[in-house]
Design a protein around this motif. Structure first.
Motif, PDB file in Angstrom:
ATOM      1  N   HIS A  70       6.122   3.113  -8.406  1.00  0.00           N
ATOM      2  CA  HIS A  70       6.412   3.521  -9.717  1.00  0.00           C
ATOM      3  C   HIS A  70       5.583   4.395 -10.018  1.00  0.00           C
ATOM      4  N   LEU A  76      12.157   5.003  -9.107  1.00  0.00           N
ATOM      5  CA  LEU A  76      12.061   5.265 -10.835  1.00  0.00           C
ATOM      6  C   LEU A  76      12.502   4.012 -11.368  1.00  0.00           C
ATOM      7  N   ILE A  77      13.364   3.140 -10.734  1.00  0.00           N
ATOM      8  CA  ILE A  77      13.743   1.679 -11.408  1.00  0.00           C
ATOM      9  C   ILE A  77      13.814   0.617 -10.478  1.00  0.00           C
ATOM     10  N   ALA A  78      13.509  -0.488 -10.838  1.00  0.00           N
ATOM     11  CA  ALA A  78      13.656  -1.693  -9.934  1.00  0.00           C
ATOM     12  C   ALA A  78      13.894  -2.865 -10.525  1.00  0.00           C
ATOM     13  N   GLN A 126      24.148  10.734 -12.910  1.00  0.00           N
ATOM     14  CA  GLN A 126      23.639  11.792 -13.888  1.00  0.00           C
ATOM     15  C   GLN A 126      22.252  11.866 -14.083  1.00  0.00           C
ATOM     16  N   ILE A 129      18.900   9.781 -17.286  1.00  0.00           N
ATOM     17  CA  ILE A 129      19.377   8.688 -17.853  1.00  0.00           C
ATOM     18  C   ILE A 129      18.507   7.564 -17.080  1.00  0.00           C
ATOM     19  N   ILE A 130      18.253   7.513 -16.078  1.00  0.00           N
ATOM     20  CA  ILE A 130      16.977   6.869 -15.379  1.00  0.00           C
ATOM     21  C   ILE A 130      15.691   7.748 -15.489  1.00  0.00           C
ATOM     22  N   LYS A 131      14.950   7.103 -16.389  1.00  0.00           N
ATOM     23  CA  LYS A 131      13.725   7.739 -16.735  1.00  0.00           C
ATOM     24  C   LYS A 131      12.706   7.925 -15.530  1.00  0.00           C
TER      25      LYS A 131
END
Lengths: 133, 117
Positions: A70, A76-78, A126, A129-131
């Protein structure tokens, strides 16, 4: 005759354009390609021994790997699934290729130990949305 | 529930910055076919319009197709009050009602990174 109907069509088209645009509540979102990974139970998965020092240590290393990925701006996310099934967790990577995303995910100590296995897919979603870290 | 899932769950419940979401997969349904037809094109149009509406309502945060043509056709992250609610939203999709797609929904927590509309 042909020319007239063409003119009418053109008129209708230009008249309908702005009206349709006003009806649309939001513009079409911009899409981008991410790599969507699932961490599933590996060959060495076992529910037993959750409290063992080895398992606690492996989990610590697993979380440290995710944190590092990260911080590097790759992951990005987990996060974990909360229903105790085959799929243990989700990963969204930003990478140049499927192979790159997979290799980053497979460098996870819990994957190397065979406790977890990576399933990686290219994913269109999109943008924004995921920062990004 | 395993201890680790329990830890994740209690983390999700105690840390205010950790939000709970639902992870939805759309997989091939019993009525899946790779063939193209005007009916399928119309169904796909309705499917995309429905998914877009879910997003605009804030029920679906992010979603899109997998690009590798496998069993899983698309994935998305939902924000709902319960698993049943998220599943009901996903199953009201015209492509799911037609049997072309099937819903698999799981509770999920974002522990690393941030996701928000």
């Amino acid at each position: 005759m042909k020319r007239t109907s063409l003119a009418v069509l053109t008129l209708l088209w230009t008249a309908a354009g702005p009206a349709l645009a006003q009806q649309a509540p939001e513009p079409m979102p911009e899409m981008t390609t991410y790599y969507f990974g699932m961490l599933v139970k590996g060959d060495k998965w076992t529910a037993a021994g959750a409290e063992s020092p080895e398992r606690v240590e492996l989990q610590k290393q697993h979380l440290a790997h995710l944190k590092k990925m990260h911080e590097l701006g790759r992951l990005l996310i987990a996060g974990p699934l909360l229903d105790d099934g085959t799929i243990r967790g989700l990963l969204v990577y930003k990478a140049a290729s499927l192979e790159e995303a997979r290799s980053w995910a497979e460098a996870d100590p819990a994957v190397k130990a065979g406790r977890l296995k990576v399933e990686m897919h290219p994913w269109m979603a999109q943008k924004g949305i995921i920062k990004e870290p | 529930m395993t201890r680790l899932a329990g830890v994740a769950l209690s983390l999700a419940l105690t840390a205010p910055e950790v939000a709970s979401y639902y992870f939805g997969m759309l997989v091939k349904g019993d009525g899946w076919t790779a063939a193209e037809s005007p009916e399928l094109a119309e169904l796909q149009k309705q499917h995309l319009a429905y998914r877009r509406r879910l997003r605009e309502m804030g029920r679906l945060l992010v979603n899109g197709p997998l690009l590798d043509d496998g069993r899983i056709r698309g994935v998305g992250i939902y924000k709902a009050a319960s698993l049943e609610e998220a599943r009901a939203w996903a199953e009201a999709d015209p492509a799911v009602k037609a049997g072309r797609l099937k819903v698999e929904m799981h509770p999920w927590t974002c522990l690393v990174g941030r996701i928000e509309k």
